[in-house]
Design an enzyme around this catalytic site. Sequence first.
Site, mmCIF file in Angstrom:
data_model
loop_
_atom_site.group_PDB
_atom_site.id
_atom_site.type_symbol
_atom_site.label_atom_id
_atom_site.label_comp_id
_atom_site.label_asym_id
_atom_site.label_seq_id
_atom_site.Cartn_x
_atom_site.Cartn_y
_atom_site.Cartn_z
ATOM 1 N N MET A 120 6.071 -6.659 -9.348
ATOM 2 C CA MET A 120 5.265 -6.552 -9.232
ATOM 3 C C MET A 120 4.735 -4.531 -9.510
ATOM 4 O O MET A 120 3.463 -4.405 -9.199
ATOM 5 C CB MET A 120 3.780 -6.802 -8.459
ATOM 6 C CG MET A 120 3.881 -8.022 -7.818
ATOM 7 S SD MET A 120 3.268 -8.773 -6.273
ATOM 8 C CE MET A 120 2.844 -10.692 -6.510
ATOM 9 N N SER A 121 5.895 -4.451 -10.002
ATOM 10 C CA SER A 121 5.887 -2.222 -9.608
ATOM 11 C C SER A 121 7.069 -2.647 -10.728
ATOM 12 O O SER A 121 6.740 -2.795 -11.722
ATOM 13 C CB SER A 121 6.628 -2.139 -8.241
ATOM 14 O OG SER A 121 7.615 -2.336 -7.925
ATOM 15 N N TYR B 246 -2.171 -3.885 -7.237
ATOM 16 C CA TYR B 246 -2.753 -5.275 -6.574
ATOM 17 C C TYR B 246 -3.342 -4.611 -5.428
ATOM 18 O O TYR B 246 -4.166 -5.279 -4.695
ATOM 19 C CB TYR B 246 -2.388 -6.380 -6.513
ATOM 20 C CG TYR B 246 -0.719 -6.027 -5.168
ATOM 21 C CD1 TYR B 246 -1.158 -6.037 -4.281
ATOM 22 C CD2 TYR B 246 1.150 -6.104 -5.695
ATOM 23 C CE1 TYR B 246 0.565 -5.904 -2.918
ATOM 24 C CE2 TYR B 246 1.137 -5.304 -5.220
ATOM 25 C CZ TYR B 246 1.126 -5.287 -3.992
ATOM 26 O OH TYR B 246 2.729 -5.244 -3.349
ATOM 27 N N GLU B 247 -3.181 -3.615 -4.726
ATOM 28 C CA GLU B 247 -3.992 -2.798 -3.525
ATOM 29 C C GLU B 247 -4.970 -2.483 -3.994
ATOM 30 O O GLU B 247 -5.902 -1.836 -2.542
ATOM 31 C CB GLU B 247 -3.324 -1.735 -3.190
ATOM 32 C CG GLU B 247 -1.146 -2.280 -2.637
ATOM 33 C CD GLU B 247 -0.477 -0.758 -2.141
ATOM 34 O OE1 GLU B 247 -1.060 -0.663 -1.199
ATOM 35 O OE2 GLU B 247 -0.114 -0.900 -2.753
ATOM 36 N N ASN C 225 14.393 -14.254 -4.422
ATOM 37 C CA ASN C 225 14.120 -14.897 -4.700
ATOM 38 C C ASN C 225 14.117 -15.470 -6.030
ATOM 39 O O ASN C 225 13.978 -15.116 -7.109
ATOM 40 C CB ASN C 225 12.646 -15.333 -4.036
ATOM 41 C CG ASN C 225 11.798 -14.346 -4.835
ATOM 42 O OD1 ASN C 225 11.578 -13.319 -4.642
ATOM 43 N ND2 ASN C 225 10.778 -15.359 -6.022
ATOM 44 N N ALA D 96 11.626 -4.969 -5.148
ATOM 45 C CA ALA D 96 12.319 -6.300 -4.629
ATOM 46 C C ALA D 96 11.811 -7.212 -5.771
ATOM 47 O O ALA D 96 10.074 -6.920 -6.822
ATOM 48 C CB ALA D 96 11.717 -6.150 -3.712
ATOM 49 N N HIS E 40 6.611 -1.888 3.882
ATOM 50 C CA HIS E 40 6.665 0.300 3.270
ATOM 51 C C HIS E 40 5.963 0.816 3.614
ATOM 52 O O HIS E 40 4.793 1.271 4.776
ATOM 53 C CB HIS E 40 5.832 0.041 1.969
ATOM 54 C CG HIS E 40 5.899 -0.634 0.523
ATOM 55 N ND1 HIS E 40 6.002 -0.133 -0.996
ATOM 56 C CD2 HIS E 40 6.279 -2.061 -0.011
ATOM 57 C CE1 HIS E 40 7.268 -1.229 -1.696
ATOM 58 N NE2 HIS E 40 6.626 -2.556 -0.939
ATOM 59 N N HIS F 246 0.834 0.184 -5.536
ATOM 60 C CA HIS F 246 1.034 -1.124 -6.488
ATOM 61 C C HIS F 246 -1.017 -1.007 -7.275
ATOM 62 O O HIS F 246 -1.657 -1.243 -6.183
ATOM 63 C CB HIS F 246 0.622 -2.216 -5.778
ATOM 64 C CG HIS F 246 2.839 -2.594 -5.018
ATOM 65 N ND1 HIS F 246 2.982 -1.658 -4.184
ATOM 66 C CD2 HIS F 246 3.564 -2.928 -5.543
ATOM 67 C CE1 HIS F 246 3.983 -2.291 -3.399
ATOM 68 N NE2 HIS F 246 4.818 -2.578 -4.378
ATOM 69 N N HIS G 53 6.535 -13.976 1.131
ATOM 70 C CA HIS G 53 6.682 -12.685 0.869
ATOM 71 C C HIS G 53 7.929 -12.057 2.783
ATOM 72 O O HIS G 53 9.265 -11.733 2.018
ATOM 73 C CB HIS G 53 6.140 -11.441 1.124
ATOM 74 C CG HIS G 53 5.945 -10.023 1.508
ATOM 75 N ND1 HIS G 53 6.059 -9.409 -0.089
ATOM 76 C CD2 HIS G 53 6.177 -9.294 2.422
ATOM 77 C CE1 HIS G 53 6.255 -8.210 -0.217
ATOM 78 N NE2 HIS G 53 6.378 -7.806 1.008
ATOM 79 N N SER H 223 9.684 -3.201 -1.735
ATOM 80 C CA SER H 223 10.044 -3.679 -0.151
ATOM 81 C C SER H 223 10.684 -3.965 -0.098
ATOM 82 O O SER H 223 12.571 -4.937 -0.517
ATOM 83 C CB SER H 223 9.272 -5.382 -0.708
ATOM 84 O OG SER H 223 8.016 -5.177 -1.606
#
Length: 276
Positions: free
Chosen positions: A213-214, A87-88, A237, A115, A63, A85, A249, A32
């Site tokens: 998350m990746s 979550y997609e 962050n 990220a 992306h 991902h 995000h 990201s």
Amino acid sequence: MEDLKKKMNESSAYIRGIIGDMPVEIGIILGSGLGALADEVTDATVILYKDIPHFPVSTVPGHAGRLVIGSLRGRKVVCMQGRFHYYEGYGMDLVVFPVQVMYALGVRNLLLTNAAGCVNPAWEPGSLMIISDHIKLVQDNPLRGRNDESLGPRFFDMSRAYDIQLRKLARRCAQDLGIDIREGVYQLFTGPSFETPAEVRMARLLGADAVGMSTVPEAIAASHLGIRTLGISCLTNMASGILDQPLNHEEVLETGEKVKETFSALVRDIVQKWPL
């Protein structure tokens, strides 16, 4: 599993039909806000994910959803501008499919970027972190199901998922460039919700320095295939609960934008000096 190899071959054949016999030495997956590095690839061929047989399509802001294949600092690279991902809605097998296609193209070296949220309270947003190891408490695994021994063993070692020599190289490159880089442990959460403060406290107790998350599924698939892997996180962050403020995000993308020059300089130097 035969179906996997068939799909890998069909995807790689489509890409080869466009780029010809050009060797591809290093695969790079850009996370990201970090996709701008692919714009620095020269003599570039751009292929949209949606045009590649069996490829998923990236749905995440930041992306671009395309492969960029060409030269970076004299090395032949294939860059993913955006990844997939869990979550997609994709299964772990589809999340790692691009890594397997890279392998079919001849890639044996992989640079993973992401990220991530910073869990270590001694560090600051905008820092870069070399991944030394990861924690995966997520039940699913990209290698679940029948195994094809021609791709890798059923049970394989993960003690050196992130190559020691490549980590040393990244530290040397950062030192040469005057970049203050960290090294630590990345923990996978599935998303798309950010972690709760309690989950971040748990991650700290387990020894994580960053959460995201990746990356972990891709590193697992790369280890299975015997691909040398280096991972670098941009800590965009502070993770939930460390600061008294909500997460979003947009902050991830904004911080990625601020540090992209530093990040790009580091990646360029690593790629140039990557031992093949």
